[in-house]
Motif scaffolding. Structure first.
Motif, mmCIF file in Angstrom:
data_model
loop_
_atom_site.group_PDB
_atom_site.id
_atom_site.type_symbol
_atom_site.label_atom_id
_atom_site.label_comp_id
_atom_site.label_asym_id
_atom_site.label_seq_id
_atom_site.Cartn_x
_atom_site.Cartn_y
_atom_site.Cartn_z
ATOM 1 N N THR A 155 -30.455 -44.604 -62.962
ATOM 2 C CA THR A 155 -31.417 -45.701 -62.967
ATOM 3 C C THR A 155 -30.703 -47.014 -63.259
ATOM 4 N N GLU A 156 -31.432 -48.104 -63.049
ATOM 5 C CA GLU A 156 -30.870 -49.424 -63.311
ATOM 6 C C GLU A 156 -30.615 -49.614 -64.800
ATOM 7 N N SER A 157 -31.474 -49.068 -65.649
ATOM 8 C CA SER A 157 -31.262 -49.192 -67.095
ATOM 9 C C SER A 157 -30.002 -48.439 -67.537
ATOM 10 N N ARG B 253 -20.899 -57.017 -59.217
ATOM 11 C CA ARG B 253 -21.437 -55.814 -58.568
ATOM 12 C C ARG B 253 -20.350 -55.046 -57.836
ATOM 13 N N ARG C 192 -27.292 -47.960 -65.708
ATOM 14 C CA ARG C 192 -26.134 -48.763 -65.281
ATOM 15 C C ARG C 192 -25.982 -50.001 -66.157
ATOM 16 N N ARG C 193 -27.090 -50.604 -66.552
ATOM 17 C CA ARG C 193 -27.017 -51.783 -67.419
ATOM 18 C C ARG C 193 -26.465 -51.424 -68.802
ATOM 19 N N ARG D 221 -25.867 -42.956 -64.252
ATOM 20 C CA ARG D 221 -26.031 -44.051 -63.296
ATOM 21 C C ARG D 221 -27.236 -43.821 -62.380
#
Length: 523
Positions: free
Chosen positions: A338-340, A404, A342-343, A336
């Protein structure tokens, strides 16, 4: 230093690793990832709280000795009043979720007053205890919700010490003389009521009937004393336990749970992707089966409808539960940073939950196919309800992953579980089983009385509509435990009262001969 001298003691301070020349890591402790919170400061016990706890013990000993009915709700209300007084003395305010859990707990306690199904009654009672504990503890995180549900269990013994400590510092108004006067007055009033009440009962039959209905006689045998003593202690401890929680609950939500160490993307994503491919293959195969492959499979394997429907149901149910475990574990150790990351976690876990809904639908379809072929039973209805609830949990997890903020998920999952338990109890499962089998008999002219064995008196109204022989045999199976005379009003459910009225209007006489005529062994 001589060869026989003892080694020097290590210097104080952190120990050093002899290979890396760095401070050595401390030895891991059990449950190091979990640190419990300290309880809130408790308000002292009051005379009212202890008095209501004693009243709850007396009511439990007196009312619950026969059977369960309205008596469980009455004892629960007295316990709730005591907990409310303790919470008010501690200055606690009522929150919306406290009201939700409390109302749902009281709704669960009404099940024994309405129906007789043993499994539904036990489930409702256990869930009501857990909800009452959660209502007093509070909690919205997973750790807070899960640890608050059994919170009453470890409050029973401390509650006795709390009550004893609180009463030591209390002084009766008027001193010892006032207490003696109150005791004398109570004894004189009890004696007068006993004498004049006995005379009224012997003088007037209507008065005797009213008093016997409202205040049943307590006939204690020497062998009943241990049971009444146990019930008194149970009611006293449960009431004191809930008051002890209300006076200063342990805030389980403040328990520190350290997050799991994120794993590398490769070692985490590859297993989940492989699992998604497996679930996707199962979904495609199930679509082919639904579109017409079922008959071909049955013809090729020689299985009957019941055998095909029964095959694999339990495995599919286990797969659903294990998937939820995998989702929880993967969410804890997912990368978790980076945003990638988490995506990717949301994508893989969301796809897995969505494909698991196909597993739930397949399990439900197989069970319903089985019920259509062989009839409904208590176990089949129960697993249908559980599988539907698992599907609801998966939907909640999918919605939480898409949003979120997911702080609402623990309470939503628990609310769905307790609402399912309440609906299951209040819909009268035994009556539903009997209704389905009677309807199946009307359409097919066949009934499997093995599905009726073990049902409670809730099934009597439905079974009363069967033809003479089937009716007599079926009713004999569900009325074996019915006592000769009615139980006290507080230990009699609405279902038992209705069953007694039906059997009084149309009694069952030749049940054994009826079972022999239709070829069913009732032994």
């Amino acid at each position: 230093m001589s060869a026989t001298s003892s080694p020097a003691a290590p210097p104080p301070g952190p120990q050093w690793d002899p290979y890396t020349y760095r401070p050595a890591a401390p030895a891991p402790q059990p449950f190091q990832w979990l640190r419990a919170s300290d309880p809130d400061r408790k308000a002292p016990a009051t005379r009212r709280v202890v008095g209501l706890a004693l009243a709850a013990g007396v009511l439990t000993s007196w009312l619950l000795a026969d059977a369960l009915g309205v008596n469980l709700l009455l004892c629960g209300l007295v316990t709730a009043v005591g907990a409310g007084i303790a919470a008010r003395a501690a200055g606690r305010s009522v929150r919306p979720w406290t009201v939700v859990w409390s109302v749902l707990a009281l709704a669960l306690l009404t099940v024994p007053a309405l129906y007789e199904a043993d499994w539904a009654v036990v489930l409702s009672g256990v869930c009501a205890l857990g909800l009452a504990s959660l209502a007093l503890h509070g909690g919205k995180r997973w750790v807070g919700v899960l640890l608050a549900l059994p919170g009453l269990a470890w409050q029973l013994v401390p509650s006795v010490r709390w009550a004893r400590t609180g009463l030591r510092g209390l002084r009766l108004p008027g001193g010892r003389g006032k207490a003696v006067s109150v005791l004398k007055a109570a004894l004189v009033a009890a004696a007068l009521l006993a004498v004049f009440g006995g005379l009224f009962v012997s003088a007037d039959a209507a008065m005797a009937e009213v008093l016997e209905d409202l205040i049943p006689r307590v006939e204690l045998e020497p062998g009943d004393l241990p049971q009444h003593a146990f019930l008194f202690c149970l009611g006293l401890l449960v009431s004191l336990g809930f008051a002890h929680i209300a006076a200063g609950p342990r805030r389980w939500d403040r328990t520190v749970v350290r997050p799991g160490r994120p794993r590398g993307r490769l070692e985490w994503a590859v297993p989940l992707a492989a699992l998604n491919l497996l679930f996707g293959a199962f979904a495609v195969i199930q679509a082919i089966v639904v579109l017409g492959g079922r008959d071909a499979i049955m013809a090729k394997t020689g299985m009957s409808r019941s055998e095909y429907a029964r095959q694999g149901f339990w495995q599919l149910m286990v797969i659903t539960v294990l998937t939820l475990v995998v989702v929880a574990v993967a969410h804890r150790w997912a990368p978790r940073a980076t945003e990638s990351d988490r995506r990717l976690a949301k994508l893989l876990l969301g796809a897995l939950c969505t494909l698991t809904l196909v597993v739930v639908a397949s399990a439900l379809g197989r069970m319903w196919y089985y019920v259509d072929a062989s009839g409904l039973t208590q176990l089949r209805l129960w697993v249908l309800v559980v599988e539907i609830w698992l599907g609801v949990v998966l939907l909640l997890v999918i919605v939480a992953g898409a949003r979120r903020a997911a702080g609402w998920l623990p309470r939503a999952v628990l609310l769905s579980a307790m609402a399912t338990a309440a609906v299951y109890g209040l819909m009268s499962p035994d009556a539903m089983v009997a209704e389905q089998n009677v309807a199946r008999y009307r359409s097919t002219d066949r009934i499997d009385l093995r599905n009726i064995v073990g049902l409670s008196l809730d099934a009597v109204p439905a079974l009363d509509r069967l033809p003479a022989d089937q009716r007599a045999c079926a009713l004999s199976l569900v009325t074996r435990g019915l006592t000769d005379g009615p139980r006290p009003w507080y230990a009699t459910s609405l279902s038992e009262s209705r069953a007694r009225d039906l059997l009084a209007a149309r009694p069952v006489t030749d049940s054994s001969e009826a079972c022999d005529r239709i070829g069913f062994d009732a032994r």
